[in-house]
Design an enzyme around this catalytic site. Structure first.
Site, short mmCIF file in Angstrom:
data_model
loop_
_atom_site.label_atom_id
_atom_site.label_comp_id
_atom_site.label_asym_id
_atom_site.label_seq_id
_atom_site.Cartn_x
_atom_site.Cartn_y
_atom_site.Cartn_z
N ASP A 1 -4.37 -37.28 -39.41
CA ASP A 1 -3.00 -37.65 -39.79
C ASP A 1 -2.42 -38.66 -38.81
OD1 ASP A 1 -2.73 -36.28 -42.07
OD2 ASP A 1 -1.39 -34.72 -41.27
N ASP B 1 -5.55 -36.64 -34.39
CA ASP B 1 -6.24 -36.12 -35.58
C ASP B 1 -6.14 -37.15 -36.70
OD1 ASP B 1 -3.66 -36.04 -36.52
OD2 ASP B 1 -3.48 -33.86 -36.44
N GLU C 1 5.09 -39.58 -33.20
CA GLU C 1 5.02 -38.92 -34.50
C GLU C 1 5.67 -37.55 -34.42
OE1 GLU C 1 0.95 -38.01 -35.18
OE2 GLU C 1 1.30 -36.90 -37.02
N ASP D 1 -0.75 -37.82 -32.83
CA ASP D 1 -1.73 -36.76 -32.60
C ASP D 1 -3.13 -37.34 -32.73
OD1 ASP D 1 0.07 -34.75 -32.17
OD2 ASP D 1 0.19 -34.18 -34.29
#
Ligand code: TSJ
Length: 640
Positions: A507, A505, A430, A503
């Site tokens: 997102d 997280d 990403e 990541d």
């Protein structure tokens, strides 16, 4: 009774059930969670047999607070308790201590024998640390207790009782299933509810003693209600707002009886669920084959007699069944099953019988509902046109990749030098900055990096042709080299392992979810064959003196901190994103095959996954996030 005689009979019993404890997998498929739940289904199915055959109306299932024992009770005739002269024992004891003892009592009745279930209640008894059976019959209640397949008490009278019925308590044996095995309550509730759709008259009461919750299931509409529920959950409307077509056939000369509910929807796949004698047959078989062929013939006849054939395009069987939702529940006197998990019906005569009945039914239904019929035909023609269009588009993508293997690879792909898929890995990363770190930190010989910049489309919402126009997805397909959908060719796959590196997280989880949805819908074999992984970048770096630890999540951090001596002061650093990591750090923690940890993506229950995807990828974004977190938890952790 002389003791020598007792010993003889004891030996008979031992011969009966000893192999079950020696090789439980041979009888219940395995000693994993599935095998464990198999015991419950076997007991419940025994009670349901009594309902199917018209002797019972209500079943109660109690899941006890310990999470590892259950009681199942019905209001049927009660297992016979008379002495069987040949055995010198009660019928009850023979049934529970001898393999395959059910048949004598059940000729001409529908049972589960021969299939996934129907291994017999004696198998459950053999694999239970404790089993208690109570029978009410002839105004009396009697009880017998067992352990690991052996009676621990004689058949005892408990006293007078009203009515009739059978009640079985059992606790699976931790020696067989391990100390940690527990019942999965939500899964059990779901499957029990499904059973009440399948058996219209059945009233099922479920008590979860851990929460004190009591639920009652009964569905008078049967499988037609079930179909409506499935369609509603899928979130794609039925064509012409129709309620399901419903067909029910009474038992014929061959003993076959079946029920069918079906409708066409706006969904682009086909969902057929089939059951034999109330047991799911997820691998299909001769009954499903009859449904598919009969349905296609019925529709074709309607199209021909009404001159509805479109110009310039021919309708395939897949076009006709696109968007079809159907539930087929058959009752077969002597079902034969095949396949590894014995989930595929194999009785050859069933196909023609169901084919003929379904063909006539579908055709005459369409004739008598001509406007709905025309809406359905319009749906089918649209499917054929979409197939032509998306085939052209996906061939274009595949052509681009196959023309010149390496020359046409996406520009931002940093390929590896190895051309052997067995030791080539692709990291889909990403963002450009993380992609940069990965490109520098990787092992260039075996590891390729493809950074994603733009948005990834949701495969659950976008049409196939839109998806194939999406640059990011095109790049992934080109890099993989194996095509997709009907043009998928596993032998052209350029990387044996595909890692999603996002990541840690929400997102990142979101993007991973979108990619997994795409893989699941368009490249399902990659997941089935275990090629897809979630990389696990660390969330924290913890420095303790000269030592550095990397941990992937909060729990791992807490666990590490707890293990540290009291006097040391750790320095904890939280990564905001992959882009902040130095290439060397990324290598050490996430890329290096010898040190990294990764999750292989697996699908344990395709039907359920399908529904969850439909459910979650359509609407609620927070539910989406929960989904990926759950999946990540289910995935098996591997050091690869
Ligand atoms: F698994 C099991 F065997 F332990 C079990 C059986 C568990 C539970 C909850 C229920 C049953 C069960 C069995 N319920 N009802 C019956 N019925 C018979 O076994 C039965 C009753 C009468 C006659 C008859 O010919 O009179 C025949 C049968 C097979």
């Amino acid at each position: 009774m002389p003791s020598s005689q007792y010993t003889e009979q004891d030996i008979v019993v031992l011969e009966g059930l000893e192999p079950v404890r020696k090789r439980p997998g041979m009888y219940i498929g395995g000693v994993d969670a599935r095998g464990y739940h198999h015991l419950l289904w076997e007991i419940v199915d025994n009670a349901i047999d009594e309902v199917i055959n018209g002797y019972a109306t209500t079943i109660q299932v109690v899941l006890h607070a310990d999470g590892r024992s259950a009681t199942v009770e019905d209001n049927g005739r009660g297992i016979p308790t008379g002495i069987m002269p040949r055995y010198g024992k009660s019928a009850l004891e023979v049934i529970l201590t001898t393999l395959h003892s059910g048949g004598k009592f059940t000729q001409g009745n529908y049972t589960h024998s021969g299939g996934l279930h129907g291994v017999g209640s004696s198998v459950v008894n053999a694999l239970s640390e404790e089993m208690v059976v109570r029978v009410r019959r002839d105004g009396q209640q009697v009880e017998q207790r067992y352990s690991r397949g052996h009676p621990t008490t004689p058949l005892k009278k408990l006293g007078p009782a009203r009515g009739t019925g059978t009640c079985v308590f059992f606790r699976p044996d931790p020696e067989i299933f391990g100390e940690k095995a527990r019942f999965d309550v939500p899964q059990i509730l779901e499957r029990l509810e499904a059973k009440t759709y399948l058996h219209k008259g059945l009233r099922l009461v479920v008590v979860d003693e851990a929460t004190g919750q009591r639920q009652e299931f009964s569905h008078q509409g049967g499988i037609a209600d079930y179909l409506q529920k499935l369609v509603r959950e899928r979130g794609k409307p039925a064509i012409a707002g129709l309620s399901p077509l419903y067909l029910s056939r009474d038992r014929d000369a061959s003993g076959l009886r079946f029920e069918l509910a079906l409708c066409w929807t706006e969904a682009t796949d086909e969902q057929i669920r089939s059951y034999v004698n109330g047991i799911p047959t997820p691998s299909g078989g001769t009954h499903e084959a009859g449904l598919r062929s009969g349905l296609v013939k019925g529709v074709r006849n309607f199209i021909e007699t009404h001159n509805l054939s479109p110009k310039g395009i021919s309708l395939t069987a897949e076009d006709i069944r696109e968007g079809l939702f159907a539930i087929l529940s058959c009752y077969v006197l002597e079902p034969q099953f095949q396949g590894q998990t014995k989930e595929r019906l194999n009785n050859p005569e069933i196909t023609a019988e169901i084919d003929a009945a379904v063909r006539t039914f579908v055709e005459s239904w369409l004739h008598s509902n001509p406007s709905a019929g025309e809406a359905i035909v319009a749906r089918i023609v649209a499917a054929a046109r979409a197939r032509e269009a998306s085939r052209a588009a996906s061939q274009a993508v595949s052509r681009k990749t196959s023309v010149s293997h390496r020359l046409n690879l996406p520009g931002k792909l940093a390929d590896c030098s190895s051309t052997d898929p067995a030791d080539s890995e692709l990291f889909i990363v990403e963002g450009d900055s993380a992609g940069g770190s990965a490109k520098q930190g990787r092992d260039r010989r075996t590891q390729a990096v493809l950074p994603l910049r733009g948005k990834v489309l949701n495969a659950e919402q976008a049409s196939t042709s839109k998806l194939l126009a999406n640059k990011e997805l095109q790049d992934i397909v080109s890099a993989l080299g194996c095509g997709l959908g009907k043009d998928f060719d596993q032998s052209k796959l350029r990387y044996g392992r595909i890692f999603l590196l996002m990541d840690a997280d929400s997102d990142g989880n979101h993007i991973a979810t979108l990619l997994l949805t795409f893989f699941y819908r368009y490249l399902p074999r990659l997941i089935e064959n275990g090629h897809v992984y979630l990389a696990r970048p660390p969330l924290y770096r913890i420095d303790v003196g000269k030592d550095t630890y990397w941990v992937p999540d909060e729990q791992a951090k807490e666990a590490l901190l707890r293990r540290l001596p009291k006097n040391v002061k750790p320095e904890i650093q939280r990564f905001k994103g992959l882009g902040e990591m130095m290439p060397q750090q990324l290598w050490e923690t996430t890329l290096d095959p010898r040190r990294r940890s990764a999750l292989r993506v697996t699908v344990s229950d395709p039907l359920r996954t399908d529904r969850v995807l439909n459910d979650l990828m359509g609407k609620d974004p927070s539910a989406r996030f929960r989904f990926i977190m759950e999946r990540a938890g289910e995935a098996r952790e591997l050091d690869v």
